[in-house]
Scaffold this active site. Sequence first.
Site, PDB file in Angstrom:
ATOM      1  N   ASN A 215       0.885  -1.177   0.018  1.00  0.00           N
ATOM      2  CA  ASN A 215       0.096   0.105   0.086  1.00  0.00           C
ATOM      3  C   ASN A 215       0.845   1.122  -0.010  1.00  0.00           C
ATOM      4  OD1 ASN A 215      -2.668   1.477   0.721  1.00  0.00           O
ATOM      5  ND2 ASN A 215      -0.900   2.330   2.550  1.00  0.00           N
ATOM      6  N   GLU A 216       0.834   1.911  -1.203  1.00  0.00           N
ATOM      7  CA  GLU A 216       1.272   3.354  -1.188  1.00  0.00           C
ATOM      8  C   GLU A 216       3.056   3.339  -0.878  1.00  0.00           C
ATOM      9  OE1 GLU A 216      -0.924   6.039   1.294  1.00  0.00           O
ATOM     10  OE2 GLU A 216      -2.567   5.795  -0.061  1.00  0.00           O
ATOM     11  N   GLU A 303      -8.819   4.344  -3.833  1.00  0.00           N
ATOM     12  CA  GLU A 303      -9.181   5.089  -2.177  1.00  0.00           C
ATOM     13  C   GLU A 303      -9.498   6.537  -2.323  1.00  0.00           C
ATOM     14  OE1 GLU A 303      -6.159   5.164   0.749  1.00  0.00           O
ATOM     15  OE2 GLU A 303      -5.670   3.422   0.563  1.00  0.00           O
TER      16      GLU A 303
END
Length: 636
Positions: A215-216, A303
């Site tokens: 994630n990210e 998101e």
Amino acid sequence: MCKPGGPTALAPSRSISSRLGLCLTLHNTARPTTTMPTAATAPSLAWTALWLRALAFAPHVSSRYVDLLRSGFVIFAGPATVPHFSCVCVQAPLPGGTSFYFQINGLPIPVHGSNWVPADAFESRVSRATLTPFFRALTESHQNMIRNWGGGIYQRDSFYDLADEHGIMIWEDMMWACAKYAVPTDYLLSSAKEVRDNVRRLHRHPSIALWAGNNENEQEYRPDQPEIQYYSDLYFRTVLANISALDDSRPMVGSSPSNGNETAEEPGCYNCKDEFHGDDHLYLYGEDCWDVTVYSRPRFQSEYGLQSWPSAATMAKYIPPNERYYNSSMMTNRNHHPDGQPEILSQIAMHYKVPQGNTEKAWNDTLYLSQVYQAYCYKIETEHFRRLRTECTDKQPGCNMGQMFWQTQNIWPGASWAAIDSTGRYLMVQYYARHFYQPVLATAFIMPGGEFGLYVVVDSPSFGISAGTLEFTLYSWQHGQRNTFHANFTAPPASAGEVFKSSVKSIVQQGGCEGAQDCVLVYKAYNGSQLVDTNFIFLASLKDSPLQDPHLKITSVAAVAGEAAVFTVTYTGSAVAAFVWLETPLAGHFSDNGMLRVDTDPSHTDSVLFYADDAAVTAQQLQETLTITSIYSTYN
């Protein structure tokens, strides 16, 4: 979301780059057009969900009796061959870049979903029983995918079992998030074991739709930096390589967000928010969420979100009376997002009146208004993404095939982006998701200059509208129903298209209102005589509107015959009321909430159902604890 070497020995010796290319791209489905594939002959969306359920019961066999009595129906019975089941993330040429959408057994799936965080701060309190209501809520709100966030945990088996049974696809992040990780050999070996242990456990679940490396984290690197090699070593040559060694049947991405189809040799992105490729994350805390021009036009929005607070019915259990004002130290300590408290107030103040003073009523009203602004903002933003399904050029991105708001539920009682709080109580946005994610959607928007447009979005590849009618009705805050006018439209299967154009000024004139601030617009879409959607849009900020006291009143609460712990709640009012909110401290949820009520005749009633979690709850107990309010009460 983030809160503030060589190949690993356990990895396969071959390069992961070629495997990723095969898993992620359907080279033979390239469509250099602005229209996404429709797969008119493919099975229905319901069929896809049923097959997820079917394979959950028979994931390892090719011929057997498959009788889904547990689900209340039989998909097929008798000797049968389980057909091939495939899930592909299609990244084929589109104007300006590539697509990014999921295809199950040849059917392009518009993804509607949310992001899952750990269900409890103490994992030992989580069980199949505590998880089941969340999956019920997902299916009720037309969600077909959740993303298991990489900053959380690999979930317990019952989580994936429930996803299989409910037909909910899972975007499964591996548990790396929001950091640059050192990659000594011992760490890579440990990481490889972590990946293999969990993929071995989870790959049998048909609900797993995609594996993501992290994630990210990709956005922390640049392709021209030497340290990009460390990123590649961990996520491509270790994490994804070990996934691929055990399961090459599903698509993989290196990170979320990313530009999508990347390799170990070219693992990074110069612009990780490139709207022409891959997926994107978007948070606009300082922008006016009513302004549709502030939103991006990505291929897939994995998101997005804004904060709100749980209801007073939840927070009163944790905030003592002397701390029940918005900026109290305990309230501030329960918002872990930097500047979260002032950001919520700023968002409320853009279109609603902010309660004043440190009274408990002001506290209660502010918590309610935080949910009001969040729900309406999610409605505007989600509908924006859905309107882009078939709309893109080489200059303007779009062709969006997925939306997953942040987040499904909250891990503890405090401010968050969640649709369901830590006690299981629905926030207003959970009720709104049932509307903005429905399969046929009429969605209007207003541009900053006053231009008005309306799209009709159809998810199904087998259902279209050939003789549609739009019905527009203006309702005055002071005088009730004004004028109604109509327009014709068509909407083909698997499409999103603009079917009506006008201006706010013209709408107000046709509707018989003095000004935009005086009325709210309700519009309905019909397929012949069949009503397929009802929606609404505010033409001006409610803080500038002459709201009237609707005198809302609950007229009756009655048990539904033959249903355990289900009650009909009937209510009435005498003026147009926005964000009508029913609340009780009893555990359970309503069939709808946060409604716009436009009937001004107090002799007319509306009703919703309440589903109590406790089978011992009586109609009298519910009626004694129920309250009803609207935005009007926060202004007085």
